[in-house]
Motif scaffolding. Sequence first.
Motif, mmCIF file in Angstrom:
data_model
loop_
_atom_site.group_PDB
_atom_site.id
_atom_site.type_symbol
_atom_site.label_atom_id
_atom_site.label_comp_id
_atom_site.label_asym_id
_atom_site.label_seq_id
_atom_site.Cartn_x
_atom_site.Cartn_y
_atom_site.Cartn_z
ATOM 1 N N LYS A 63 -11.347 2.161 -17.238
ATOM 2 C CA LYS A 63 -10.413 1.158 -17.721
ATOM 3 C C LYS A 63 -10.604 -0.036 -17.844
ATOM 4 N N LYS A 64 -11.731 -0.478 -17.966
ATOM 5 C CA LYS A 64 -11.891 -2.278 -18.385
ATOM 6 C C LYS A 64 -11.685 -2.960 -17.458
ATOM 7 N N THR A 65 -10.926 -3.944 -17.151
ATOM 8 C CA THR A 65 -10.696 -4.965 -17.082
ATOM 9 C C THR A 65 -10.505 -3.915 -14.859
ATOM 10 N N LYS A 66 -10.274 -3.121 -14.937
ATOM 11 C CA LYS A 66 -9.872 -2.259 -13.256
ATOM 12 C C LYS A 66 -11.140 -1.436 -12.748
ATOM 13 N N GLY A 67 -12.399 -1.405 -14.039
ATOM 14 C CA GLY A 67 -13.426 -0.266 -13.508
ATOM 15 C C GLY A 67 -13.309 0.939 -14.112
ATOM 16 N N GLN A 69 -12.740 4.667 -13.382
ATOM 17 C CA GLN A 69 -11.714 5.665 -12.918
ATOM 18 C C GLN A 69 -11.976 7.263 -12.864
#
Length: 91
Positions: A63-67, A69
């Motif tokens: 999830k790119k910026t969230k890391g 999932q």
Amino acid sequence: MGKETRLFKSEERKNRAEVGEFLHQISEKLLNGQVVLRQGNEEIILEIPTNLVLEVQLEDEDKKTKGIQHSLEIEIKWFDNDDQSGSLELG
């Protein structure tokens, strides 16, 4: 591929104990053959047949910026008028 119609959807944050309790309640309802889904004024009653298809899937999605999932999906499926009497046996 056939047409898919979403009849009900719910997604909410819960802690691990709440999720475990919900899954425990679902398992009891499955054993009894009926599951009732309620959300607000909406209610759907499911009559659960004896023969089911259980699908379990584990996914990771970046999830790119969230890391990353992580997703554990448990899906229960069935067909109308499924007369299957059980597993294949040799006589």
